[in-house]
Design a protein around this motif. Sequence first.
Motif, PDB file in Angstrom:
ATOM      1  N   UNK A   1     -30.897  11.275 -14.522  1.00  0.00           N
ATOM      2  CA  UNK A   1     -32.279  11.702 -14.778  1.00  0.00           C
ATOM      3  C   UNK A   1     -32.722  11.414 -16.204  1.00  0.00           C
ATOM      4  N   UNK A   2     -31.833  10.875 -17.024  1.00  0.00           N
ATOM      5  CA  UNK A   2     -32.164  10.571 -18.420  1.00  0.00           C
ATOM      6  C   UNK A   2     -32.360   9.073 -18.562  1.00  0.00           C
TER       7      UNK A   2
ATOM      8  N   UNK B   1     -24.304  10.055 -12.061  1.00  0.00           N
ATOM      9  CA  UNK B   1     -24.044  10.416 -13.450  1.00  0.00           C
ATOM     10  C   UNK B   1     -23.857   9.196 -14.321  1.00  0.00           C
ATOM     11  N   UNK B   2     -24.699   9.072 -15.360  1.00  0.00           N
ATOM     12  CA  UNK B   2     -24.622   7.926 -16.272  1.00  0.00           C
ATOM     13  C   UNK B   2     -24.165   8.352 -17.656  1.00  0.00           C
ATOM     14  N   UNK B   3     -23.308   9.378 -17.699  1.00  0.00           N
ATOM     15  CA  UNK B   3     -22.615   9.686 -18.940  1.00  0.00           C
ATOM     16  C   UNK B   3     -21.497   8.672 -19.153  1.00  0.00           C
ATOM     17  N   UNK B   4     -20.672   8.865 -20.179  1.00  0.00           N
ATOM     18  CA  UNK B   4     -19.606   7.896 -20.452  1.00  0.00           C
ATOM     19  C   UNK B   4     -18.707   7.597 -19.257  1.00  0.00           C
TER      20      UNK B   4
ATOM     21  N   UNK C   1     -19.412  11.385 -10.788  1.00  0.00           N
ATOM     22  CA  UNK C   1     -18.984  11.415 -12.195  1.00  0.00           C
ATOM     23  C   UNK C   1     -19.717  12.504 -12.956  1.00  0.00           C
ATOM     24  N   UNK C   2     -20.256  13.472 -12.237  1.00  0.00           N
ATOM     25  CA  UNK C   2     -21.001  14.575 -12.850  1.00  0.00           C
ATOM     26  C   UNK C   2     -20.152  15.832 -12.867  1.00  0.00           C
ATOM     27  N   UNK C   3     -19.662  16.216 -11.690  1.00  0.00           N
ATOM     28  CA  UNK C   3     -18.987  17.504 -11.578  1.00  0.00           C
ATOM     29  C   UNK C   3     -20.016  18.614 -11.519  1.00  0.00           C
ATOM     30  N   UNK C   4     -19.561  19.829 -11.745  1.00  0.00           N
ATOM     31  CA  UNK C   4     -20.482  20.957 -11.803  1.00  0.00           C
ATOM     32  C   UNK C   4     -21.290  20.856 -13.091  1.00  0.00           C
TER      33      UNK C   4
ATOM     34  N   UNK D   1     -33.839   6.983 -11.200  1.00  0.00           N
ATOM     35  CA  UNK D   1     -34.009   8.289 -11.830  1.00  0.00           C
ATOM     36  C   UNK D   1     -34.356   9.281 -10.726  1.00  0.00           C
ATOM     37  N   UNK D   2     -33.467  10.226 -10.470  1.00  0.00           N
ATOM     38  CA  UNK D   2     -33.666  11.083  -9.295  1.00  0.00           C
ATOM     39  C   UNK D   2     -34.889  11.980  -9.413  1.00  0.00           C
ATOM     40  N   UNK D   3     -35.407  12.168 -10.638  1.00  0.00           N
ATOM     41  CA  UNK D   3     -36.606  13.002 -10.790  1.00  0.00           C
ATOM     42  C   UNK D   3     -37.860  12.297 -10.281  1.00  0.00           C
TER      43      UNK D   3
END
Length: 382
Positions: free
Chosen positions: A210-211, A185-188, A254-257, A228-230
């Motif tokens: 993936x973004x 997860x590459x969010x904040x 760092x993703x969660x559900x 990028x997992x895609x």
Amino acid sequence: MRAMVYRGPYKVRVEEKDVPPIEHPNDAIVRVTLAAICGSDLHLYHGMMPDTRVGMTFGHEFIGVVEQVGPSVRNLQPGDRVMVPFNIYCGSCYFCARGLYSNCHNVNPNATAVGGIYGYSHTCGGYDGGQAEYVRVPFADVGPSLIPDWMDDEDALLLTDALPTGYFGAQLGDISEGDTVVVFGAGPVGLFAAKSAWFMGAGRVIVIDHLEYRLEKARTFAHAETYNFTEYDDIVVHLKKATGYLGADVAIDAVGAEADGNFLQHVLAAKIKLQGGSPVALNWAIDSVRKGGTVSVMGAYGPIFSAVKFGDALNKGLTLRMNQCPVKRQWPRLFEHIRNGYLKPSDIVTHRIPLEHIAEGYHMFSAKLDNCIKPVIVPGAG
């Protein structure tokens, strides 16, 4: 006052609400100067969190100026600039005494696990949040802290959740010098976890998302390797190859559900309010870490009924560590990192949105439009 108000899944708007009053001698009323939308707010926005009631104001990341204090408050006075951790906690119960502020026993009658959280449904205590012009802050002598004169407002804002949570995720990984750390997860929060892993001695940091615009931020802000997992048939197999077929030493979820939820959950959401989707990132973490490794979890999970590979974790001898971040416990070290110039939290802020336009902000953040990574909400602007 003007406040963001929930009207149902994917429906939020700004309405007039009463300015919250002092309800308890230990309360303070804070005039919000900056707030933020957090990735975990999307669980609420999508209608996937139990007991999210129409009329609630979201927002657990905010800073502001003290407007009024109750008669028992000693540490704050009107006019103080304060940063408020997302945890609401009493400071004196069994758990608070042990630094487990996110597990406070006295602030949430509806849960046996999590304590109170601003603007995060009645499952987390039913407290209105800070995506508004004013907010009531309980236990005002315990949670809020004065913003240091040298600290920028946006940096202080990110210290109320995203940065401490990412740092905590790296801390839970129990990173040893030279370890390979993979962050899902590459969010904040994922960006801050990756950045923090270096502070703790990591020898290699890998970020999975993936973004492409978020992966670019992971490269420039967190100096991480990215995948990028895609682009891979099986990202776990690729990670094994990339780590000499052993696996990473530490994996951080760092993703969660998934905040979007899966189809079945959307169909059933009105009845049983399942939060999030399947724990894909958690299972990837379990699969991609080496035997005897550590999996750290601080992504948002609720009452999901999906299969976690617990048997695999057992057979691999993994250590699983997780919790909601006790924010204030992280502040002293993070203050040092920021003041010394090692970290500039506001570097991840991509959008500054007037409170009046918060519905558009939620849509943009939810749909990943305009390369949005972290939107800041500005009451009184626009």
